[in-house]
Design an enzyme around this catalytic site. Structure first.
Site, PDB file in Angstrom:
ATOM      1  N   HIS A 195       8.683  68.104-137.903  1.00 19.67           N
ATOM      2  CA  HIS A 195       9.287  68.912-136.845  1.00 19.67           C
ATOM      3  C   HIS A 195      10.633  68.310-136.484  1.00 19.67           C
ATOM      4  O   HIS A 195      10.742  67.113-136.211  1.00 19.67           O
ATOM      5  CB  HIS A 195       8.374  68.977-135.622  1.00 19.67           C
ATOM      6  CG  HIS A 195       8.776  70.045-134.658  1.00 19.67           C
ATOM      7  ND1 HIS A 195       9.702  69.827-133.663  1.00 19.67           N
ATOM      8  CD2 HIS A 195       8.422  71.354-134.552  1.00 19.67           C
ATOM      9  CE1 HIS A 195       9.886  70.944-132.974  1.00 19.67           C
ATOM     10  NE2 HIS A 195       9.124  71.885-133.497  1.00 19.67           N
ATOM     11  N   ASP A 196      11.674  69.142-136.457  1.00 24.62           N
ATOM     12  CA  ASP A 196      13.034  68.633-136.277  1.00 24.62           C
ATOM     13  C   ASP A 196      13.214  67.896-134.959  1.00 24.62           C
ATOM     14  O   ASP A 196      13.918  66.881-134.882  1.00 24.62           O
ATOM     15  CB  ASP A 196      14.066  69.752-136.430  1.00 24.62           C
ATOM     16  CG  ASP A 196      13.791  70.938-135.511  1.00 24.62           C
ATOM     17  OD1 ASP A 196      12.716  70.994-134.897  1.00 24.62           O
ATOM     18  OD2 ASP A 196      14.662  71.826-135.421  1.00 24.62           O
ATOM     19  N   THR A 197      12.568  68.371-133.896  1.00 28.42           N
ATOM     20  CA  THR A 197      12.727  67.707-132.606  1.00 28.42           C
ATOM     21  C   THR A 197      12.047  66.342-132.609  1.00 28.42           C
ATOM     22  O   THR A 197      12.532  65.395-131.971  1.00 28.42           O
ATOM     23  CB  THR A 197      12.173  68.568-131.462  1.00 28.42           C
ATOM     24  OG1 THR A 197      12.740  69.877-131.548  1.00 28.42           O
ATOM     25  CG2 THR A 197      12.508  67.976-130.106  1.00 28.42           C
ATOM     26  N   THR A 218      19.585  76.395-130.951  1.00 24.46           N
ATOM     27  CA  THR A 218      19.160  77.764-130.672  1.00 24.46           C
ATOM     28  C   THR A 218      18.152  77.761-129.527  1.00 24.46           C
ATOM     29  O   THR A 218      18.193  78.601-128.623  1.00 24.46           O
ATOM     30  CB  THR A 218      18.548  78.402-131.925  1.00 24.46           C
ATOM     31  OG1 THR A 218      19.537  78.401-132.964  1.00 24.46           O
ATOM     32  CG2 THR A 218      18.110  79.822-131.650  1.00 24.46           C
ATOM     33  N   ASN A 255      10.075  74.004-123.574  1.00 24.15           N
ATOM     34  CA  ASN A 255      10.961  74.805-124.414  1.00 24.15           C
ATOM     35  C   ASN A 255      11.732  75.770-123.535  1.00 24.15           C
ATOM     36  O   ASN A 255      11.141  76.545-122.778  1.00 24.15           O
ATOM     37  CB  ASN A 255      10.144  75.607-125.436  1.00 24.15           C
ATOM     38  CG  ASN A 255       9.694  74.762-126.604  1.00 24.15           C
ATOM     39  OD1 ASN A 255      10.467  74.450-127.486  1.00 24.15           O
ATOM     40  ND2 ASN A 255       8.415  74.381-126.607  1.00 24.15           N
ATOM     41  N   GLU A 263      24.105  83.474-129.668  1.00 20.84           N
ATOM     42  CA  GLU A 263      24.112  83.626-131.129  1.00 20.84           C
ATOM     43  C   GLU A 263      23.842  85.071-131.534  1.00 20.84           C
ATOM     44  O   GLU A 263      24.475  85.611-132.448  1.00 20.84           O
ATOM     45  CB  GLU A 263      23.078  82.699-131.757  1.00 20.84           C
ATOM     46  CG  GLU A 263      23.460  81.220-131.706  1.00 20.84           C
ATOM     47  CD  GLU A 263      22.316  80.312-132.109  1.00 20.84           C
ATOM     48  OE1 GLU A 263      21.209  80.838-132.386  1.00 20.84           O
ATOM     49  OE2 GLU A 263      22.520  79.090-132.155  1.00 20.84           O
TER      50      GLU A 263
END
Length: 359
Positions: A195-197, A218, A255, A263
């Site tokens: 997971h990127d976070t 995003t 979140n 965007e």
């Protein structure tokens, strides 16, 4: 059948009998090959990778509420997972697939998340990495295992996901074919924080455990890192999430909408023939009249509307506020949150990690 038609058929068969034989042989081969594939899939436990198709915004909300109504109450789901309820979580995607009688789901022996699928393609070995599994709302953060009950109660086999492995586990080595093709040795493939976070938080240059982070892109994720999950009535009411971190920690976070609305506006403006650079957008926002209207970026109407600009206008109209007409006004609005959500925050050092930023 008349005599004339009968004679024509007989003549056709005498002249082209070999075509009928070829077709019959091909049908037999196709039938045998189908059984061969069926056995091959069973013997090799062929990987099924789920790629979600386009699902309407209406269904995103509907499938989540359906799961709570027909499978398991919202509170029980949160108590088991500690994960913020979001309509795109893997749990509800699988529910929609089961509800719609998805063929890939029925045929699947295993399901892998994208980082795990990449490891599988490199090594031929299947594993489910902890941090990426934690965000699915299927993993139990206390046991650090996939919660089979969440799947079985909706008719999906509990064994769909394999063993959950800690971040840093060596999944395997490059397959012989890849090693030969690339000229590399049988190098080990490690299950990184998928997971990127989780990777972003692991890279925070904090001097001790007392820090907060804001990972902005995003989506923006703001929170702290703790040793154990925090699952209470209060965290449930605030929809706070407990996601997996490196070394088995828990990322206690919220979140929130980041650059998503802007965007989507940029994409829409481009289709209209108006293409702006980010410096131009910043300049436009600076020239627009501030605080004429407010939006809540986390409102469901902004989740995935057909037109983000229209969603902004509709939100302002429905709430009795001035409706933005220009691109500048629309681009400024994502920065205008109600005062209630902009209270001063007191915390230990806050580390900002910006994903894909254009400065």
């Amino acid at each position: 059948m008349s005599n004339v038609t009968k004679r024509a058929v007989e003549q056709s068969f005498r002249n082209y009998w070999w075509i009928y034989i070829v077709v019959a042989v091909l049908l037999c081969l196709a039938w045998l090959y189908a059984f061969y594939l069926k056995d091959k899939i069973r013997d090799n436990e062929r990987l099924q990778i789920f790629v979600a198709g386009e699902i309407s915004d209406r269904d995103l909300e509907r499938r989540t509420e359906e799961y709570f109504a027909k499978v398991m109450p919202r509170k029980e789901v949160y108590d088991l997972t500690g994960i913020q309820v979001m309509n795109f979580n893997s749990l509800y995607q699988l529910y929609a697939m089961q509800r719609d009688h998805s063929s890939p789901l029925k045929a699947a022996v295993r399901a892998l998340f994208m980082p795990d699928a990449l490891s599988y393609m490199l090594t031929g070995k299947m594993a489910t990495e902890y941090t990426i599994a934690s965000t699915s709302q299927i993993l139990n953060p206390r046991t650090k295992k996939m919660e089979a009950k969440l799947l079985e109660k909706m008719g999906v086999k509990g064994s769909l996901f394999g063993e959950v492995v800690p971040t840093g586990t060596v999944v395997g080595t490059l397959t012989d074919a890849l090693a030969a093709e690339t000229g590399l040795d049988k190098v080990p493939v490690v299950a990184v924080a998928g997971h990127d976070t989780a990777s972003a938080v692991a890279a925070v240059p904090a001097s001790d455990e007392k820090f907060a982070y804001l990972s902005s892109g995003t989506w923006s994720l703001m929170g702290i890192e703790v040793k154990d999950p925090v699952i209470t009535d209060e965290t449930a009411a605030l929809n706070i999430t407990n996601e997996g971190g490196v070394e088995g920690t828990t990322r206690l976070l919220k979140n929130i909408t980041g650059m998503w609305i802007l965007e989507q506006c940029i994409k829409e403006w481009k289709k209209e023939g108006a293409e702006y650079s980010y410096p131009e957008i910043v300049k436009m926002a600076g020239e627009a009249t501030p605080f004429r209207s407010f939006i809540d970026p986390d409102d469901p109407s902004f989740a995935n509307p057909p037109s983000m600009a229209a969603a902004i206008r509709n939100y302002c109209a429905a709430s009795g506020q001035p409706v933005p007409q220009t691109h500048a006004d629309q681009g400024l609005l994502p920065q205008n949150r109600p005062e209630s959500s902009a209270q001063p925050l007191r915390t230990d050092p806050l580390h900002l990690r910006i994903a894909g930023a254009q400065v």
